[in-house]
Design a protein around this motif. Structure first.
Motif, PDB file in Angstrom:
ATOM      1  N   MET A 182       0.838  -1.194   0.000  1.00 51.84           N
ATOM      2  CA  MET A 182       0.000   0.000   0.000  1.00 51.84           C
ATOM      3  C   MET A 182       0.879   1.252   0.000  1.00 51.84           C
ATOM      4  O   MET A 182       1.833   1.365   0.774  1.00 51.84           O
ATOM      5  N   LEU A 183       0.548   2.185  -0.880  1.00 48.25           N
ATOM      6  CA  LEU A 183       1.249   3.456  -0.955  1.00 48.25           C
ATOM      7  C   LEU A 183       0.226   4.536  -1.264  1.00 48.25           C
ATOM      8  O   LEU A 183      -0.405   4.526  -2.328  1.00 48.25           O
ATOM      9  N   ASN A 184       0.040   5.453  -0.321  1.00 50.64           N
ATOM     10  CA  ASN A 184      -0.928   6.546  -0.488  1.00 50.64           C
ATOM     11  C   ASN A 184      -2.321   6.016  -0.829  1.00 50.64           C
ATOM     12  O   ASN A 184      -3.028   6.568  -1.680  1.00 50.64           O
ATOM     13  N   GLY A 185      -2.702   4.916  -0.175  1.00 50.28           N
ATOM     14  CA  GLY A 185      -4.031   4.366  -0.364  1.00 50.28           C
ATOM     15  C   GLY A 185      -4.196   3.514  -1.606  1.00 50.28           C
ATOM     16  O   GLY A 185      -5.308   3.066  -1.903  1.00 50.28           O
ATOM     17  N   VAL A 186      -3.110   3.281  -2.343  1.00 52.69           N
ATOM     18  CA  VAL A 186      -3.172   2.483  -3.569  1.00 52.69           C
ATOM     19  C   VAL A 186      -2.341   1.216  -3.386  1.00 52.69           C
ATOM     20  O   VAL A 186      -1.198   1.275  -2.912  1.00 52.69           O
ATOM     21  N   GLU A 187      -2.927   0.068  -3.745  1.00 51.96           N
ATOM     22  CA  GLU A 187      -2.199  -1.203  -3.679  1.00 51.96           C
ATOM     23  C   GLU A 187      -1.481  -1.448  -4.998  1.00 51.96           C
ATOM     24  O   GLU A 187      -2.092  -1.386  -6.066  1.00 51.96           O
ATOM     25  N   TYR A 188      -0.187  -1.702  -4.928  1.00 55.44           N
ATOM     26  CA  TYR A 188       0.587  -1.949  -6.141  1.00 55.44           C
ATOM     27  C   TYR A 188       1.465  -3.187  -5.928  1.00 55.44           C
ATOM     28  O   TYR A 188       1.751  -3.574  -4.790  1.00 55.44           O
ATOM     29  N   PRO A 189       1.892  -3.829  -7.017  1.00 54.04           N
ATOM     30  CA  PRO A 189       2.699  -5.045  -6.874  1.00 54.04           C
ATOM     31  C   PRO A 189       4.149  -4.747  -6.520  1.00 54.04           C
ATOM     32  O   PRO A 189       4.751  -3.808  -7.038  1.00 54.04           O
ATOM     33  N   SER A 190       4.683  -5.559  -5.639  1.00 59.78           N
ATOM     34  CA  SER A 190       6.078  -5.472  -5.231  1.00 59.78           C
ATOM     35  C   SER A 190       6.675  -6.873  -5.319  1.00 59.78           C
ATOM     36  O   SER A 190       6.000  -7.854  -5.008  1.00 59.78           O
ATOM     37  N   ALA A 191       7.925  -6.986  -5.747  1.00 65.00           N
ATOM     38  CA  ALA A 191       8.531  -8.305  -5.968  1.00 65.00           C
ATOM     39  C   ALA A 191       9.798  -8.510  -5.146  1.00 65.00           C
ATOM     40  O   ALA A 191      10.614  -7.597  -5.009  1.00 65.00           O
ATOM     41  N   GLU A 192       9.920  -9.704  -4.596  1.00 65.96           N
ATOM     42  CA  GLU A 192      11.163 -10.167  -3.984  1.00 65.96           C
ATOM     43  C   GLU A 192      11.733 -11.245  -4.891  1.00 65.96           C
ATOM     44  O   GLU A 192      10.984 -12.118  -5.355  1.00 65.96           O
ATOM     45  N   VAL A 193      13.034 -11.211  -5.132  1.00 63.82           N
ATOM     46  CA  VAL A 193      13.646 -12.177  -6.042  1.00 63.82           C
ATOM     47  C   VAL A 193      14.847 -12.834  -5.385  1.00 63.82           C
ATOM     48  O   VAL A 193      15.587 -12.199  -4.634  1.00 63.82           O
ATOM     49  N   VAL A 194      15.013 -14.126  -5.658  1.00 60.53           N
ATOM     50  CA  VAL A 194      16.190 -14.874  -5.233  1.00 60.53           C
ATOM     51  C   VAL A 194      17.028 -15.141  -6.474  1.00 60.53           C
ATOM     52  O   VAL A 194      16.520 -15.653  -7.480  1.00 60.53           O
ATOM     53  N   LEU A 195      18.287 -14.773  -6.417  1.00 60.56           N
ATOM     54  CA  LEU A 195      19.156 -14.909  -7.576  1.00 60.56           C
ATOM     55  C   LEU A 195      19.831 -16.274  -7.623  1.00 60.56           C
ATOM     56  O   LEU A 195      20.025 -16.924  -6.597  1.00 60.56           O
ATOM     57  N   GLU A 196      20.190 -16.668  -8.828  1.00 61.20           N
ATOM     58  CA  GLU A 196      20.968 -17.893  -9.003  1.00 61.20           C
ATOM     59  C   GLU A 196      22.374 -17.673  -8.463  1.00 61.20           C
ATOM     60  O   GLU A 196      22.880 -16.542  -8.453  1.00 61.20           O
ATOM     61  N   PRO A 197      23.024 -18.749  -7.986  1.00 57.02           N
ATOM     62  CA  PRO A 197      24.400 -18.611  -7.504  1.00 57.02           C
ATOM     63  C   PRO A 197      25.300 -18.005  -8.582  1.00 57.02           C
ATOM     64  O   PRO A 197      25.212 -18.358  -9.763  1.00 57.02           O
ATOM     65  N   VAL A 217      16.582 -10.934  -2.237  1.00 56.23           N
ATOM     66  CA  VAL A 217      16.624 -11.574  -0.924  1.00 56.23           C
ATOM     67  C   VAL A 217      17.372 -12.894  -1.025  1.00 56.23           C
ATOM     68  O   VAL A 217      17.531 -13.461  -2.114  1.00 56.23           O
ATOM     69  N   ALA A 218      17.834 -13.383   0.108  1.00 58.28           N
ATOM     70  CA  ALA A 218      18.593 -14.631   0.119  1.00 58.28           C
ATOM     71  C   ALA A 218      17.698 -15.845  -0.043  1.00 58.28           C
ATOM     72  O   ALA A 218      18.089 -16.848  -0.649  1.00 58.28           O
ATOM     73  N   ALA A 219      16.475 -15.777   0.506  1.00 58.31           N
ATOM     74  CA  ALA A 219      15.558 -16.910   0.435  1.00 58.31           C
ATOM     75  C   ALA A 219      14.143 -16.421   0.711  1.00 58.31           C
ATOM     76  O   ALA A 219      13.938 -15.386   1.350  1.00 58.31           O
ATOM     77  N   LEU A 220      13.166 -17.183   0.215  1.00 57.14           N
ATOM     78  CA  LEU A 220      11.758 -16.885   0.454  1.00 57.14           C
ATOM     79  C   LEU A 220      11.217 -17.828   1.521  1.00 57.14           C
ATOM     80  O   LEU A 220      11.580 -19.003   1.557  1.00 57.14           O
ATOM     81  N   PRO A 221      10.332 -17.336   2.390  1.00 59.56           N
ATOM     82  CA  PRO A 221       9.758 -18.212   3.423  1.00 59.56           C
ATOM     83  C   PRO A 221       8.827 -19.239   2.802  1.00 59.56           C
ATOM     84  O   PRO A 221       8.093 -18.938   1.859  1.00 59.56           O
ATOM     85  N   ARG A 222       8.868 -20.456   3.329  1.00 57.39           N
ATOM     86  CA  ARG A 222       8.055 -21.547   2.792  1.00 57.39           C
ATOM     87  C   ARG A 222       7.313 -22.267   3.906  1.00 57.39           C
ATOM     88  O   ARG A 222       7.730 -22.259   5.064  1.00 57.39           O
ATOM     89  N   THR A 223       6.226 -22.925   3.496  1.00 67.09           N
ATOM     90  CA  THR A 223       5.486 -23.771   4.419  1.00 67.09           C
ATOM     91  C   THR A 223       6.188 -25.123   4.524  1.00 67.09           C
ATOM     92  O   THR A 223       7.155 -25.390   3.808  1.00 67.09           O
TER      93      THR A 223
END
Length: 288
Positions: A217-232, A264-270
């Motif tokens: 959320m930014l100024n009342g607007v929802e927009y997409p944000s991405a986290e990425v894990v890179l290859e070694p 990011v280094a890793a994404l949280p998982r179930t």
């Protein structure tokens, strides 16, 4: 659970791998001659990327089924390239069983979870102009009741239709394509953005191992944000981010392209390997 009971009823032996999977899975595959693999794309990616898994381990496997989370076509290609075995994507739901199975490995339907198994019915509730709506199912494999808090299925869903919470569409030949979860949809000024669709595009960019897209959320607007894990061996830089943005703009609508990218280094998982989408933080670390 329905699927497990069916296997046992047919006299099958089920081998369950214990944590840590990267150690127990190779041992199980070496010790036993498997005929069917039933796992998530997370587990199959583990097999592709680890040298501890060899093609010889799967010589007796007749079918490898991917379920529980969306299978990226590129992941299926990588698995088949290493092991010489196609991945069969399926639609598995605890309350329903296994209503769909994709036996068509052509490129055009690689992202589909398949067609309905005999006895099941499917309907798309409130479809939009693109045919995408909530997937509902009914059939003989549905659960009888929830244990805690106890509730009969017939009281919750009198007409027998189970609301999966998944969003999808069905093509002219009856193949179901899942687009995401209704609760994960990002509403950008009235336009729907499916995180899984954006992630599939990001993950195709060279140097990206996986990604997670969520709403901010930014100024009342929802927009997409991405986290990425890179290859070694891949390093995050302004030039890399600009190239990634160009890649996204070439495939996605402008409003679908994330407003920000974070390495990011890793994404949280179930526990089952699914990417967590409950707001859990990622493991932040410098990417090299």
């Amino acid at each position: 659970m329905v699927t497990i009971l069916l296997f046992l009823r047919r006299g099958a032996t089920i081998v369950l791998a214990e944590a840590p999977l990267e150690r127990s899975m190779p041992v199980a595959l070496r010790r036993r001659r498997m005929h069917l693999l039933y796992a998530t794309p997370y587990h199959y990616n583990l097999m592709v990327n680890s040298p501890d898994f060899t093609p010889e381990m799967l010589t007796g496997v007749r079918q490898a089924v991917a379920t529980a989370m969306r299978l990226n076509p590129a992941e299926a290609v990588a698995f088949r390239s290493k092991f010489g075995l196609p991945l069969t994507q399926a639609y598995g739901i605890i309350e329903v069983g296994l209503p769909c199975l994709n036996d068509d490995w052509s490129e055009i339907r690689a992202a589909s979870v398949g067609r309905l198994q005999p006895g099941y019915e499917l309907r798309i509730l409130r479809p939009g102009g693109d045919g995408i709506g909530e997937v509902q199912l009914r059939g003989p494999g549905l659960f009888d009741a929830y244990y805690h808090p106890f509730a009969w299925r017939r009281d919750l869903f009198p007409e027998g239709w189970f609301p999966t919470g998944d969003l999808g569409r069905v093509d002219a030949d009856g193949y179901l394509f899942l687009c995401g979860r209704s609760k994960n949809v990002i509403n950008f000024l009235g336009m729907k953005i499916f995180p899984e669709e954006v992630e599939a595009v990001i993950d195709r960019f060279p140097g990206i191992r996986e990604s997670r897209v969520s709403g901010r959320m930014l100024n009342g607007v929802e927009y997409p944000s991405a986290e990425v894990v890179l290859e070694p061996g891949c390093e995050w830089s302004p030039e890399f981010e600009r190239a990634l943005r160009r890649h996204c703009f070439a495939t996605l609508a402008r409003y679908q392209v994330p407003g920000e990218f974070t390495a990011v280094a890793a994404l949280p998982r179930t526990a089952s390997g699914k990417i967590r989408r409950d707001g859990s933080g990622s493991e932040v670390g410098e990417q090299k």
